[in-house]
Design an enzyme around this catalytic site. Structure first.
Site, short mmCIF file in Angstrom:
data_model
loop_
_atom_site.label_atom_id
_atom_site.label_comp_id
_atom_site.label_asym_id
_atom_site.label_seq_id
_atom_site.Cartn_x
_atom_site.Cartn_y
_atom_site.Cartn_z
N ASP A 110 21.07 29.16 -7.04
CA ASP A 110 22.47 29.55 -6.99
C ASP A 110 23.25 29.18 -8.24
O ASP A 110 24.44 29.47 -8.35
CB ASP A 110 23.15 28.87 -5.79
CG ASP A 110 23.17 27.35 -5.97
OD1 ASP A 110 22.08 26.75 -6.02
OD2 ASP A 110 24.26 26.78 -6.07
N ASP A 114 15.60 26.36 -5.36
CA ASP A 114 16.56 25.27 -5.47
C ASP A 114 16.91 24.82 -4.05
O ASP A 114 16.60 25.52 -3.08
CB ASP A 114 17.80 25.77 -6.22
CG ASP A 114 18.88 24.71 -6.31
OD1 ASP A 114 18.58 23.58 -6.75
OD2 ASP A 114 20.03 25.02 -5.92
N ASP A 117 20.20 22.44 -2.93
CA ASP A 117 21.64 22.42 -2.67
C ASP A 117 22.29 23.72 -3.13
O ASP A 117 22.16 24.11 -4.29
CB ASP A 117 22.29 21.25 -3.40
CG ASP A 117 21.76 19.90 -2.94
OD1 ASP A 117 21.47 19.77 -1.74
OD2 ASP A 117 21.62 19.00 -3.78
#
Length: 230
Positions: free
Chosen positions: A175, A12, A14
């Site tokens: 995250d 991922d 961001d």
């Protein structure tokens, strides 16, 4: 947990590689001011990101607008948000600790690396270039690169097909529960990071195969070299 069969890793963006919330907050507030609404805090934006730019704007307008936000209004203001974010793209974002070094080590070890993000592609590549990460990735998929984005497994299934990999060979690192759910739906393993953006929820509640508090901890889980398996 050791992922001994992994030869490729999808990351991922961001909240995983880059803390982009300060610039997203600046763009969101610029839009809110332009529309005549109260501004939001950076913490607000941290709780709104993760499902793409459109969802971020929708959440901001729902929180701050004085009228009901319908789909037509949202589509009208999206180009203005995109302009604001284009201007703020690299102003305040920062690379998380150890990201550059770990990615370079994984690349040198022979892992195939990809970015799978819900951020629009037009912002993803310039942001990777700004932090000199673009050359490390073989594939970059933005939220609008395919018909569906995370938590749908389509981007990860696309990687499996593109690289002709078994599900045991691909690992997702992210995250957010969107990353965890996408990986589970694709049948691949996933590492959850505790420091990013996950709507204020403990990432372990989504059931990743492993949890890391620091990006550098990923190396302990993939300590082999892919070419050792050939």
């Amino acid at each position: 947990m050791a992922f001994s069969t992994v030869t490729a890793i999808a990351f991922d963006l961001d909240g995983t590689l880059i803390d982009s919330v300060p610039d997203l907050a600046a763009a969101t507030n610029a839009l809110l001011v332009e529309l005549g609404f109260d501004t939001c805090s950076e913490d607000d934006v941290r709780s709104w990101v993760g499902n793409g730019a459109k969802k971020l704007v929708e959440r901001a307008l729902t929180a701050k607008a004085t009228q009901v936000t319908d789909e037509q209004y949202l589509l009208q203001v999206m180009p203005r948000f995109m302009q604001h974010y284009q201007y703020n793209l690299q102003q305040h974002s920062r690379l998380y600790s150890g990201v550059g070094e770990v990615l370079a080590e994984l690349k040198q070890a022979g892992f195939r690396l990809a970015v799978v993000t819900n951020k629009p592609y037009q912002f993803t590549v310039p942001l990777l270039k700004a932090f000199a990460l673009d050359a490390l990735f073989d594939v970059v998929l933005g939220g609008d690169s395919l018909q569906k984005m995370k938590p749908d497994p389509m981007p990860l299934n696309h990687l499996l097909d593109h690289w002709q990999l078994s599900t045991e060979a691909l690992l997702m690192v992210g995250d957010s529960k969107n990353d965890i759910f996408a990986a589970k739906s694709a049948g691949i393993s996933v590492i959850g990071l505790t420091y990013g953006y996950n709507y204020g929820e403990d990432i372990s509640l989504s059931g990743p195969n492993a949890v890391c508090e620091q990006f550098s901890e990923i190396l302990a889980h993939v300590s082999h070299r892919p070419n050792e398996m050939e």
